[in-house]
Design a protein around this motif. Structure first.
Motif, PDB file in Angstrom:
ATOM      1  N   TYR A  49       0.835  -1.202   0.000  1.00  0.00           N
ATOM      2  CA  TYR A  49       0.000   0.000   0.000  1.00  0.00           C
ATOM      3  C   TYR A  49       0.871   1.254   0.000  1.00  0.00           C
ATOM      4  N   PHE A  92       0.881   1.048  -4.114  1.00  0.00           N
ATOM      5  CA  PHE A  92      -0.470   1.545  -4.364  1.00  0.00           C
ATOM      6  C   PHE A  92      -0.543   3.063  -4.320  1.00  0.00           C
ATOM      7  N   LEU A  93      -0.031   3.665  -3.237  1.00  0.00           N
ATOM      8  CA  LEU A  93      -0.099   5.125  -3.131  1.00  0.00           C
ATOM      9  C   LEU A  93       0.697   5.837  -4.222  1.00  0.00           C
ATOM     10  N   GLY A 114       1.277   4.833  -7.099  1.00  0.00           N
ATOM     11  CA  GLY A 114       0.635   4.575  -8.382  1.00  0.00           C
ATOM     12  C   GLY A 114      -0.711   5.241  -8.539  1.00  0.00           C
ATOM     13  N   SER A 115      -1.173   5.957  -7.519  1.00  0.00           N
ATOM     14  CA  SER A 115      -2.457   6.645  -7.597  1.00  0.00           C
ATOM     15  C   SER A 115      -2.401   7.783  -8.608  1.00  0.00           C
ATOM     16  N   LEU A 116      -3.565   8.126  -9.138  1.00  0.00           N
ATOM     17  CA  LEU A 116      -3.619   9.206 -10.119  1.00  0.00           C
ATOM     18  C   LEU A 116      -3.180  10.524  -9.501  1.00  0.00           C
ATOM     19  N   ASP A 172      -6.156  15.536  -7.734  1.00  0.00           N
ATOM     20  CA  ASP A 172      -7.230  15.208  -6.792  1.00  0.00           C
ATOM     21  C   ASP A 172      -8.436  14.698  -7.575  1.00  0.00           C
ATOM     22  N   LEU A 199     -10.614  12.331  -7.290  1.00  0.00           N
ATOM     23  CA  LEU A 199     -11.840  11.961  -6.586  1.00  0.00           C
ATOM     24  C   LEU A 199     -12.389  13.101  -5.737  1.00  0.00           C
ATOM     25  N   LYS A 247      -6.189  -4.195  -9.239  1.00  0.00           N
ATOM     26  CA  LYS A 247      -5.134  -3.215  -8.994  1.00  0.00           C
ATOM     27  C   LYS A 247      -5.394  -2.395  -7.729  1.00  0.00           C
ATOM     28  N   GLY A 248      -6.539  -2.612  -7.115  1.00  0.00           N
ATOM     29  CA  GLY A 248      -6.910  -1.821  -5.949  1.00  0.00           C
ATOM     30  C   GLY A 248      -6.811  -2.594  -4.651  1.00  0.00           C
ATOM     31  N   THR A 284     -17.350   8.800  -7.379  1.00  0.00           N
ATOM     32  CA  THR A 284     -16.680   7.740  -6.630  1.00  0.00           C
ATOM     33  C   THR A 284     -16.678   8.050  -5.141  1.00  0.00           C
TER      34      THR A 284
END
Length: 221
Positions: free
Chosen positions: A12, A16-17, A19-21, A24, A26, A171-172, A210
């Protein structure tokens, strides 16, 4: 007790973090700013995870503290804010000792979320604000297929209120730790039954939301 996130905490934080878009997408940062607003005072983050929102809370003037069940996630959070390992249904704070509280994209990790809301109400001072920011209950869950970026396919299951690992992507997080689903009416009712006054709402993400945010407060005495 070993928490589900212990097994994925390093992934994570390191995969994961990052790789986040970017930005902002969301509307989470915007919701924190607009719904929580400026400090000062102690702001409790319930389900703080790795503590990634602590910097923004400080920018708003708050003194953040965090609680989470996962020791693995708290290992990464410890350098970002003061933390305690605790079950959110039994918060290790005195009654009326927090000026504000917030939870960010974490309520589906808490099967006893109505009990969590009652605890939040207990630890807030009179007139204290609580901001819930979570996945949108109407468009996110095991019943929702979001693989098409232009649309969401909603299947049966929205009203069931269940826990599942079903996810439209591998992927999540949800396919790894699962999620509890709360239909919108049940979620809003849980705030009221905890003694929290509904004050405002926000949605984020496009073309189908979302994120769903709720601003509440305790009664002034």
């Amino acid at each position: 007790m070993r928490a589900a996130y212990d097994e994925i905490a390093d992934w994570y934080e390191t995969e994961f973090l990052p790789g986040s878009l970017p930005g902002d997408p969301l509307g989470i940062r915007r919701a924190i700013t607009e719904q929580l607003g400026p400090g000062p005072g102690r702001c409790l983050e319930v389900g703080c995870g790795t503590g990634v929102h602590a910097a923004q809370l400080r920018e708003l003037g708050w003194s953040p503290v965090g609680v989470d069940l996962s020791a693995g996630m708290l290992r990464h959070a410890a350098g970002r804010l003061p933390v305690a390992r605790a079950d959110a249904t039994r918060l290790p704070l005195r009654t009326g000792s927090a000026d504000a509280a917030i939870t960010v994209m974490a309520h589906t990790d808490m099967p006893g979320y109505p009990a969590v809301l009652r605890e939040v109400s207990r630890v807030l001072r009179p007139g204290g604000r609580f901001v819930h920011i979570g996945v949108h209950p109407a468009f996110c869950g095991g019943f929702a297929d979001r693989s098409d970026p232009a649309a969401v396919v909603v299947r049966t299951g929205y009203l069931d209120g269940h826990w599942t690992k079903a996810s439209w992507t591998d992927k999540g997080v949800r396919d790894k730790v699962g999620a509890s689903h709360w239909p919108l009416a049940g979620l809003l009712t849980a705030f009221l039954e905890a003694g929290l006054r509904l004050e405002g709402f926000a949605e984020g993400g496009s073309p189908v939301p979302t994120m769903f945010a709720v601003r509440t407060s305790t009664a002034s005495r």
